[in-house]
Design a protein around this motif. Structure first.
Motif, short mmCIF file in Angstrom:
data_model
loop_
_atom_site.label_atom_id
_atom_site.label_comp_id
_atom_site.label_asym_id
_atom_site.label_seq_id
_atom_site.Cartn_x
_atom_site.Cartn_y
_atom_site.Cartn_z
N LEU A 196 0.86 -1.18 0.00
CA LEU A 196 0.00 0.00 0.00
C LEU A 196 0.90 1.24 0.00
O LEU A 196 1.91 1.28 0.70
N CYS A 197 0.50 2.22 -0.78
CA CYS A 197 1.25 3.47 -0.88
C CYS A 197 1.36 4.12 0.50
O CYS A 197 0.35 4.28 1.19
N GLU A 198 2.57 4.48 0.92
CA GLU A 198 2.73 5.05 2.26
C GLU A 198 2.20 6.48 2.34
O GLU A 198 2.01 7.00 3.43
N ASP A 199 1.95 7.11 1.20
CA ASP A 199 1.41 8.47 1.22
C ASP A 199 -0.12 8.48 1.16
O ASP A 199 -0.77 9.14 1.94
N CYS A 200 -0.70 7.76 0.19
CA CYS A 200 -2.14 7.87 -0.01
C CYS A 200 -2.88 6.57 0.33
O CYS A 200 -4.12 6.55 0.36
N GLY A 201 -2.14 5.47 0.57
CA GLY A 201 -2.79 4.23 0.96
C GLY A 201 -3.36 3.43 -0.21
O GLY A 201 -3.96 2.38 -0.01
N ARG A 225 5.65 3.78 -2.62
CA ARG A 225 4.58 4.70 -3.01
C ARG A 225 4.02 4.29 -4.37
O ARG A 225 4.71 3.69 -5.18
N CYS A 226 2.76 4.68 -4.59
CA CYS A 226 2.18 4.49 -5.92
C CYS A 226 2.88 5.47 -6.86
O CYS A 226 3.54 6.41 -6.43
N ILE A 227 2.71 5.23 -8.14
CA ILE A 227 3.44 6.01 -9.14
C ILE A 227 3.08 7.50 -9.04
O ILE A 227 3.93 8.36 -9.18
N ASP A 228 1.81 7.81 -8.75
CA ASP A 228 1.39 9.21 -8.66
C ASP A 228 2.09 9.92 -7.51
O ASP A 228 2.60 11.03 -7.67
N CYS A 229 2.09 9.28 -6.33
CA CYS A 229 2.72 9.91 -5.17
C CYS A 229 4.23 10.01 -5.37
O CYS A 229 4.85 10.98 -4.95
N GLN A 230 4.82 8.99 -6.03
CA GLN A 230 6.26 9.03 -6.29
C GLN A 230 6.59 10.23 -7.17
O GLN A 230 7.53 10.97 -6.90
#
Ligand SMILES: [Zn+2]
Length: 120
Positions: A81-86, A102-107
């Motif tokens: 799970l993305c550590e920023d947005c879950g 992180r997911c690609i968007d948050c990265q």
């Protein structure tokens, strides 16, 4: 409830272990680098080469820490799970980059932020 199947986790675990193994080898190898100043009379060149080695070593050490952290997290429910947005990080992304947190968007957002911070 785990997001990935056991098989997927085991594949990532094998991948991460191989990565940790390779990085430990690289780092151990780098520790035994010949002293460049003994190979060349040009001090500026020797300094530059030493800096590059240190940068390589830092990169490898950082990646090793990330890989070890990923191995430790692997069987936690929140792994993947993305550590920023879950959001769920796609399995294909983790196969390409098993240390991703992180997911690609948050990265991308974070990298843009880092680039902006670097310009300040
Ligand atoms: Zn995210």
């Amino acid at each position: 409830m785990h997001y990935f199947t056991i098989e997927q986790r085991e594949a990532l675990q094998a991948q991460l272990r191989a990565l940790v193994e390779r990085l430990r080898g690289e780092i151990a190898g780098a520790m035994h680098l010949p002293k460049h100043s003994e190979e060349t009379d040009d001090d500026a060149v020797a300094d530059l080469e030493t800096d590059l080695d240190i940068a390589e070593l830092e990169r490898a050490t950082q990646l090793l820490r990330s890989a070890e952290a990923a191995l430790a997290r692997l069987h936690e429910p929140e792994f993947g799970l993305c550590e920023d947005c879950g959001a769920e990080i796609p399995y294909s992304r983790l196969r390409t980059n098993p240390v991703a947190t992180r997911c690609i968007d948050c990265q991308r957002t974070r990298e843009r932020g880092d680039a902006q911070a670097a310009r300040l």
